[in-house]
Scaffold this motif. Structure first.
Motif, mmCIF file in Angstrom:
data_model
loop_
_atom_site.group_PDB
_atom_site.id
_atom_site.type_symbol
_atom_site.label_atom_id
_atom_site.label_comp_id
_atom_site.label_asym_id
_atom_site.label_seq_id
_atom_site.Cartn_x
_atom_site.Cartn_y
_atom_site.Cartn_z
ATOM 1 N N ASN A 182 32.104 43.854 20.841
ATOM 2 C CA ASN A 182 30.707 44.070 20.465
ATOM 3 C C ASN A 182 30.577 44.128 18.954
ATOM 4 O O ASN A 182 31.508 44.479 18.234
ATOM 5 C CB ASN A 182 30.148 45.332 21.118
ATOM 6 N N TYR A 183 29.391 43.785 18.497
ATOM 7 C CA TYR A 183 29.101 43.727 17.063
ATOM 8 C C TYR A 183 27.884 44.583 16.766
ATOM 9 O O TYR A 183 26.883 44.532 17.477
ATOM 10 C CB TYR A 183 28.835 42.285 16.626
ATOM 11 N N TYR A 184 28.006 45.413 15.714
ATOM 12 C CA TYR A 184 26.885 46.228 15.255
ATOM 13 C C TYR A 184 26.749 46.060 13.755
ATOM 14 O O TYR A 184 27.736 45.988 13.042
ATOM 15 C CB TYR A 184 27.100 47.713 15.583
ATOM 16 N N GLU A 185 25.500 46.044 13.315
ATOM 17 C CA GLU A 185 25.253 45.959 11.885
ATOM 18 C C GLU A 185 25.623 47.276 11.228
ATOM 19 O O GLU A 185 25.746 48.311 11.871
ATOM 20 C CB GLU A 185 23.782 45.631 11.612
ATOM 21 N N GLY A 186 25.790 47.212 9.897
ATOM 22 C CA GLY A 186 26.181 48.401 9.159
ATOM 23 C C GLY A 186 25.159 49.507 9.318
ATOM 24 O O GLY A 186 23.963 49.301 9.326
ATOM 25 N N GLY A 187 25.641 50.721 9.436
ATOM 26 C CA GLY A 187 24.788 51.885 9.599
ATOM 27 C C GLY A 187 25.605 53.152 9.607
ATOM 28 O O GLY A 187 26.819 53.133 9.384
ATOM 29 N N ASN A 188 24.940 54.272 9.883
ATOM 30 C CA ASN A 188 25.604 55.564 9.865
ATOM 31 C C ASN A 188 25.822 56.125 11.262
ATOM 32 O O ASN A 188 26.158 57.295 11.403
ATOM 33 C CB ASN A 188 24.765 56.566 9.042
ATOM 34 N N THR A 193 28.711 55.156 18.574
ATOM 35 C CA THR A 193 28.825 53.821 19.146
ATOM 36 C C THR A 193 30.134 53.684 19.905
ATOM 37 O O THR A 193 31.187 54.125 19.426
ATOM 38 C CB THR A 193 28.757 52.758 18.038
ATOM 39 N N MET A 194 30.062 53.081 21.077
ATOM 40 C CA MET A 194 31.264 52.792 21.844
ATOM 41 C C MET A 194 31.668 51.346 21.577
ATOM 42 O O MET A 194 30.902 50.419 21.831
ATOM 43 C CB MET A 194 31.024 52.992 23.340
ATOM 44 N N TYR A 195 32.864 51.163 21.048
ATOM 45 C CA TYR A 195 33.360 49.829 20.731
ATOM 46 C C TYR A 195 34.174 49.301 21.912
ATOM 47 O O TYR A 195 35.048 49.984 22.443
ATOM 48 C CB TYR A 195 34.223 49.865 19.472
ATOM 49 N N THR A 196 33.856 48.077 22.316
ATOM 50 C CA THR A 196 34.499 47.450 23.462
ATOM 51 C C THR A 196 35.108 46.128 23.030
ATOM 52 O O THR A 196 34.459 45.339 22.332
ATOM 53 C CB THR A 196 33.483 47.198 24.595
ATOM 54 N N GLU A 197 36.337 45.902 23.421
ATOM 55 C CA GLU A 197 37.013 44.643 23.105
ATOM 56 C C GLU A 197 37.888 44.250 24.283
ATOM 57 O O GLU A 197 38.622 45.089 24.823
ATOM 58 C CB GLU A 197 37.859 44.767 21.836
ATOM 59 N N MET A 198 37.804 42.996 24.685
ATOM 60 C CA MET A 198 38.601 42.451 25.774
ATOM 61 C C MET A 198 39.317 41.203 25.300
ATOM 62 O O MET A 198 38.741 40.407 24.558
ATOM 63 C CB MET A 198 37.709 42.125 26.974
ATOM 64 N N SER A 199 40.554 41.057 25.705
ATOM 65 C CA SER A 199 41.379 39.929 25.270
ATOM 66 C C SER A 199 41.921 39.187 26.484
ATOM 67 O O SER A 199 42.204 39.793 27.526
ATOM 68 C CB SER A 199 42.541 40.418 24.393
ATOM 69 N N LEU A 200 42.053 37.874 26.317
ATOM 70 C CA LEU A 200 42.600 37.011 27.351
ATOM 71 C C LEU A 200 43.717 36.164 26.772
ATOM 72 O O LEU A 200 43.643 35.733 25.606
ATOM 73 C CB LEU A 200 41.519 36.096 27.943
ATOM 74 N N HIS A 201 44.716 35.921 27.577
ATOM 75 C CA HIS A 201 45.808 35.040 27.180
ATOM 76 C C HIS A 201 45.358 33.587 27.357
ATOM 77 O O HIS A 201 44.531 33.282 28.228
ATOM 78 C CB HIS A 201 47.042 35.323 28.035
ATOM 79 N N PRO A 202 45.867 32.670 26.559
ATOM 80 C CA PRO A 202 45.473 31.260 26.725
ATOM 81 C C PRO A 202 45.701 30.709 28.119
ATOM 82 O O PRO A 202 45.008 29.771 28.541
ATOM 83 C CB PRO A 202 46.328 30.537 25.680
ATOM 84 N N ASP A 203 46.655 31.277 28.867
ATOM 85 C CA ASP A 203 46.911 30.778 30.220
ATOM 86 C C ASP A 203 45.764 31.066 31.181
ATOM 87 O O ASP A 203 45.693 30.457 32.259
ATOM 88 C CB ASP A 203 48.202 31.405 30.769
ATOM 89 N N GLU A 204 44.862 31.988 30.827
ATOM 90 C CA GLU A 204 43.738 32.314 31.697
ATOM 91 C C GLU A 204 42.668 31.222 31.686
ATOM 92 O O GLU A 204 41.788 31.216 32.555
ATOM 93 C CB GLU A 204 43.102 33.633 31.250
#
Length: 403
Positions: A182-188, A193-204
């Motif tokens: 997820n992307y959020y603009e600069g702020g205080n 904020t809950m940051y979420t990141e998911m990754s996939l291997h190229p084989d997927e």
């Protein structure tokens, strides 16, 4: 132009309109020889979508008489709010509608949509259209160095983890993984904020073409409807992109259908930001570094005001902390009558806060109250005073003979 849809094709046509409603407020109906194209673009021209249904998709598809087929067809622009309610409830359409007929009446400037339902019920809707030029996005997907292809179900499962209020996401690609965050603009409000990141291997992925590391940030709202449409038809989604600031293209292709969504991406200085909270300040984007740069200049100015030879220790709040041992090494060690006044002057000239200067002066006053010639010590407040009992004890101590 006249076309007829039957069965599940009516529902598929309605889902395409639902996906286009997430793009813009207007719908372009463009009948062509190779099929009927539905297009939409948002007001900022940062998102474009096109659904092209081939003649095989319809039970009947015709452009009109032979003279009309040889000439240029008319592109109709409709208001999305007038078309979307007709296909609002797709479940009801699937149960009750047996056939749908769409025709364009050029002399009357009308688009007529008829639903032939069960029990002989016919619903007719006549919509006014505005004649317009054909809408087409200029984008060469074959020139993009990075290409991904995956089932729509896989991408839908990844997007599902982001809240509905999430506006933008960042897609990162390296030789070893593909990640969405997820992307959020600069702020205080980063602590909320809950940051979420998911990754996939190229084989997927069904197809993985790597042309260089890339981080692109684009809007998620316009993509959700497209992924829902592709997932309902079990289609694979192809993603073509290159560098930040250049468009990203999502497309699906079938024997009777071609769909494309082109989204604008943020430029390089905007693609990195609060979505990467672990990055150092030296790697931050210019937009997010505006405040830190000012802070760095202020810290440098403060450091220049510190007397030479004074040791500065970094603090978590960014303010300088003085080492007492280093400060004592630079205090005069003479035993003359003006020794303590020199200490007081050194403390006043040090780059400290007013509170620390006051405390320093009060401490020196406890030792040099009688040696202050200018009366500065007498003007300072007394931190602790004698009580009546302590004063009586001192008087008795002075009267009693010493042992």
């Amino acid at each position: 132009m006249k076309c007829v849809l039957e069965g599940n094709c009516v529902k598929a046509f309605g889902k395409a309109i639902h996906a286009l409603s997430r793009i813009g407020d207007e719908l372009w109906l463009d009948p062509m020889v190779k099929g009927l194209a539905l297009r939409s673009v948002n007001s900022a021209h940062t998102a474009y979508a096109c659904f092209l249904f081939s003649p095989l998709f319809f039970q009947h598809y015709s452009l009109g008489s032979g003279s009309e087929q040889g000439s240029e067809t008319t592109t109709c622009k409709l208001v999305m709010k007038s078309v979307l309610p007709l296909f609002r409830c797709l479940g009801s359409i699937e149960r009750n509608v047996e056939r749908c007929q769409i025709s364009i009446s050029i002399p009357n400037d009308r688009v007529v949509i008829q639903f032939f339902c069960r029990h002989g019920i016919t619903k007719t809707h006549s919509l006014h259209f505005q004649e317009s030029e054909a809408l087409q996005a200029v984008f060469d997907s074959h020139l993009c160095p990075n290409v991904l292809k995956a089932p729509a179900r896989l991408l839908g499962d990844m997007v599902m983890h982001f809240p509905l209020c999430q506006e933008e996401i960042t897609l990162s690609m390296t030789p070893l993984r593909v990640s969405l965050r997820n992307y959020y603009e600069g702020g205080n409000d980063h602590m909320k904020t809950m940051y979420t990141e998911m990754s996939l291997h190229p084989d997927e992925f069904d197809y993985f073409q790597f042309g260089g590391d890339s981080d692109i940030t684009f809007c998620l709202k316009e993509l959700r409807g497209f992924l829902s449409f592709a997932e309902s038809h079990c289609l694979s989604v192809s993603i073509h992109f290159s560098a930040p600031g250049k468009p990203v293209c999502f497309s699906v292709e079938d024997m009777v259908l071609q769909a494309t969504v082109v989204l604008a991406t943020l430029i390089d200085c905007e693609s990195r930001g609060p979505s990467q909270p672990t990055e150092t300040s030296g790697q931050t984007s210019p937009r997010c570094a505006a405040v830190p740069v000012g802070s760095c200049e202020a810290d440098t100015k403060k450091a220049q005001d510190i007397p030479a030879g004074m040791e500065v220790i970094a603090s978590s709040q960014g303010s300088p902390i003085f080492n007492p041992a280093s400060l004592m090494q630079h205090l005069p060690q003479t035993d003359g009558p003006h020794t303590l006044s020199v200490h007081d002057e050194a403390c006043a000239n040090a780059n400290t806060t007013p509170a620390s200067s006051l405390i320093c002066s009060l401490l020196f006053r406890a030792l040099s109250s009688e040696q202050d010639d200018d009366g500065f010590a007498s003007r300072l407040p007394v931190l602790a005073c004698y009580s009546d009992i302590e004063e009586d004890m001192d008087q008795e101590r002075t009267r009693s003979p010493s042992l």
